[in-house]
Enzyme design. Sequence first.
Site, mmCIF file in Angstrom:
data_model
loop_
_atom_site.group_PDB
_atom_site.id
_atom_site.type_symbol
_atom_site.label_atom_id
_atom_site.label_comp_id
_atom_site.label_asym_id
_atom_site.label_seq_id
_atom_site.Cartn_x
_atom_site.Cartn_y
_atom_site.Cartn_z
ATOM 1 N N LYS A 34 60.345 -98.237 95.948
ATOM 2 C CA LYS A 34 60.928 -97.264 96.912
ATOM 3 C C LYS A 34 61.012 -98.171 98.270
ATOM 4 O O LYS A 34 61.571 -98.230 99.131
ATOM 5 C CB LYS A 34 60.354 -95.862 97.117
ATOM 6 N N PRO A 88 62.144 -88.274 101.034
ATOM 7 C CA PRO A 88 61.524 -87.136 100.984
ATOM 8 C C PRO A 88 59.895 -87.180 100.451
ATOM 9 O O PRO A 88 59.782 -88.378 99.739
ATOM 10 C CB PRO A 88 62.300 -86.328 100.012
ATOM 11 N N GLY A 89 59.299 -86.271 101.026
ATOM 12 C CA GLY A 89 57.856 -86.035 100.414
ATOM 13 C C GLY A 89 58.108 -85.254 99.017
ATOM 14 O O GLY A 89 59.035 -85.399 98.224
ATOM 15 N N THR A 149 61.224 -80.709 91.226
ATOM 16 C CA THR A 149 62.254 -81.180 90.291
ATOM 17 C C THR A 149 61.892 -81.543 88.983
ATOM 18 O O THR A 149 60.692 -81.093 88.645
ATOM 19 C CB THR A 149 63.147 -82.282 91.174
ATOM 20 N N ARG A 155 73.033 -87.843 80.675
ATOM 21 C CA ARG A 155 73.152 -86.593 79.827
ATOM 22 C C ARG A 155 74.407 -85.960 79.924
ATOM 23 O O ARG A 155 74.761 -85.137 80.832
ATOM 24 C CB ARG A 155 71.770 -85.599 80.180
ATOM 25 N N ASP A 205 74.513 -95.189 82.403
ATOM 26 C CA ASP A 205 73.215 -95.672 82.734
ATOM 27 C C ASP A 205 73.311 -96.659 83.991
ATOM 28 O O ASP A 205 73.853 -97.739 83.817
ATOM 29 C CB ASP A 205 72.557 -96.219 81.758
ATOM 30 N N VAL A 206 72.620 -96.175 85.291
ATOM 31 C CA VAL A 206 72.817 -97.192 86.444
ATOM 32 C C VAL A 206 72.111 -98.247 86.255
ATOM 33 O O VAL A 206 72.420 -99.400 87.003
ATOM 34 C CB VAL A 206 72.258 -96.627 87.442
ATOM 35 N N TYR A 230 56.087 -97.691 91.536
ATOM 36 C CA TYR A 230 57.123 -96.845 91.869
ATOM 37 C C TYR A 230 57.084 -97.031 93.671
ATOM 38 O O TYR A 230 58.012 -97.021 94.120
ATOM 39 C CB TYR A 230 56.465 -95.548 91.771
HETATM 40 P P1 NDP Z 1 65.043 -85.657 88.691
HETATM 41 O O1 NDP Z 1 64.256 -86.074 87.483
HETATM 42 O O2 NDP Z 1 65.166 -83.857 88.695
HETATM 43 O O3 NDP Z 1 66.368 -86.021 88.626
HETATM 44 C C1 NDP Z 1 66.671 -87.625 88.342
HETATM 45 C C2 NDP Z 1 68.214 -87.938 88.177
HETATM 46 O O4 NDP Z 1 68.583 -89.217 88.099
HETATM 47 C C3 NDP Z 1 68.591 -87.037 86.706
HETATM 48 O O5 NDP Z 1 69.843 -86.499 87.037
HETATM 49 C C4 NDP Z 1 68.854 -88.376 85.805
HETATM 50 O O6 NDP Z 1 69.734 -87.884 84.920
HETATM 51 C C5 NDP Z 1 69.114 -89.394 86.737
HETATM 52 N N1 NDP Z 1 68.708 -90.749 86.332
HETATM 53 C C6 NDP Z 1 67.603 -91.381 85.958
HETATM 54 N N2 NDP Z 1 67.612 -92.516 85.477
HETATM 55 C C7 NDP Z 1 69.065 -92.701 85.378
HETATM 56 C C8 NDP Z 1 69.577 -93.945 84.925
HETATM 57 N N3 NDP Z 1 69.066 -94.910 84.358
HETATM 58 N N4 NDP Z 1 70.901 -93.836 84.862
HETATM 59 C C9 NDP Z 1 71.679 -92.811 85.488
HETATM 60 N N5 NDP Z 1 70.899 -91.722 85.968
HETATM 61 C C10 NDP Z 1 69.592 -91.713 85.786
HETATM 62 O O7 NDP Z 1 64.257 -86.169 89.687
HETATM 63 P P2 NDP Z 1 64.558 -85.931 91.321
HETATM 64 O O8 NDP Z 1 65.750 -85.376 91.568
HETATM 65 O O9 NDP Z 1 63.300 -85.413 92.116
HETATM 66 O O10 NDP Z 1 64.894 -87.338 92.008
HETATM 67 C C11 NDP Z 1 66.083 -87.811 92.473
HETATM 68 C C12 NDP Z 1 65.657 -89.098 93.375
HETATM 69 O O11 NDP Z 1 64.785 -88.625 94.331
HETATM 70 C C13 NDP Z 1 64.919 -90.209 92.829
HETATM 71 O O12 NDP Z 1 65.565 -91.476 93.348
HETATM 72 C C14 NDP Z 1 63.466 -89.752 93.103
HETATM 73 O O13 NDP Z 1 62.893 -91.239 93.064
HETATM 74 C C15 NDP Z 1 63.615 -89.337 94.521
HETATM 75 N N6 NDP Z 1 62.501 -88.781 95.063
HETATM 76 C C16 NDP Z 1 62.119 -87.529 94.620
HETATM 77 C C17 NDP Z 1 60.989 -86.978 95.171
HETATM 78 C C18 NDP Z 1 60.341 -85.799 94.663
HETATM 79 O O14 NDP Z 1 59.292 -85.390 94.764
HETATM 80 N N7 NDP Z 1 61.009 -85.025 93.564
HETATM 81 C C19 NDP Z 1 60.568 -87.319 96.403
HETATM 82 C C20 NDP Z 1 61.159 -88.400 97.025
HETATM 83 C C21 NDP Z 1 62.100 -89.162 96.198
HETATM 84 P P3 NDP Z 1 69.787 -88.348 83.533
HETATM 85 O O15 NDP Z 1 68.380 -88.236 83.003
HETATM 86 O O16 NDP Z 1 70.894 -87.549 82.954
HETATM 87 O O17 NDP Z 1 70.116 -89.782 83.419
HETATM 88 C C1 8X3 Z 2 58.351 -88.780 95.018
HETATM 89 C C2 8X3 Z 2 57.172 -88.562 96.014
HETATM 90 O O1 8X3 Z 2 54.862 -88.684 96.638
HETATM 91 O O2 8X3 Z 2 55.361 -88.599 94.229
HETATM 92 O O3 8X3 Z 2 58.780 -90.167 95.423
HETATM 93 O O4 8X3 Z 2 55.940 -90.725 95.622
HETATM 94 S S1 8X3 Z 2 55.809 -89.089 95.540
#
Ligand code: NDP
Ligand code: 8X3
Length: 252
Positions: A157, A183-184, A188, A35, A60-61, A153
């Site tokens: 992971k 993280p758990g 977000t 974005r 986009d990754v 998912y």
């Molecule tokens: P958010 O949805 O708040 O943030 C995700 C970020 O990833 C956004 O900035 C998004 O940006 C970016 N993103 C998603 N897809 C793509 C893509 N294809 N290319 C580039 N950027 C991308 O989630 P979180 O901050 O919670 O998640 C961050 C990481 O933490 C993830 O890997 C998630 O699996 C992991 N995680 C989260 C947990 C939770 O409970 N929240 C717990 C454990 C792990 P944009 O949309 O602009 O591309």
């Molecule tokens: C995000 C935390 O518990 O939804 O990775 O898998 S959980």
Amino acid sequence: MTKLIFITGTTSGFGRAIATKFAQNGHNLIITGRRQKLLDELADDLRKTYGVEVLPLCFDVRNLSEVEQAVASLTGPWREIDVLVNNAGLAVGMNPVHEGVVDDWERMIDTNVKGLLYMTRMVSPLMVARKQGHIINIGSVAGKEVYPMGNVYCGSKFAVDAITKGTRIDLVTHNIKVTQIAPGAAETEFSLVRFKGDETRAGNVYKGFSPLSAEDIADAVYYVTTLPAHVNVNDMVLMPTAQASAVNFHKI
Ligand code: NDP
Ligand code: 8X3
């Protein structure tokens, strides 16, 4: 010493908080996400507030040529990346496997596994050439334990967990640290994305207990980069106090 930190997925959640934490501590940043507007706003804000240099790269990754172009576009000091945080990732949908949506599966595998690999493949040679660097992969409790309807998912992971270990083994002779932060539950945009914009369902995930915040994760990521050169955190599992496992919560 000022470092250069490359963080994927900084338009919300952990990535945004991680970028802010490093900027607060005077480090320069390469920030990414899909974005553009959010990315540019964050870059402006961090430059103005903290006086650091910030390079926003919108891509986009999941797209290998976009990842290649983004890294190839870096010149001079922007190639001297000290820390890569592979944070971009998502969960999409929550169905039993026999009712799974294949497009959801592909989005998760392409982002969480292949995107992380593409980034690592493109950035790690720059670190190997300098014989220094730190790769931090954001895993999850979902990469430690499988829970109902977490199937793909969790698989993605678990892959991050294995890839982190493999990356550490391959890069140990090049003086590169490799860390997983797992993280758990953290509040977000994660659950909003998982439940495809359903705010009620997303909000219910965090009801009755205090989840982790994005800032908690940013603190952990920052901490592992502050240790002496001879010390590495291989793996950090970080939970809310009210969460004992992937599925055990103390909710009131
Ligand atoms: P958010 O949805 O708040 O943030 C995700 C970020 O990833 C956004 O900035 C998004 O940006 C970016 N993103 C998603 N897809 C793509 C893509 N294809 N290319 C580039 N950027 C991308 O989630 P979180 O901050 O919670 O998640 C961050 C990481 O933490 C993830 O890997 C998630 O699996 C992991 N995680 C989260 C947990 C939770 O409970 N929240 C717990 C454990 C792990 P944009 O949309 O602009 O591309
Ligand atoms: C995000 C935390 O518990 O939804 O990775 O898998 S959980």
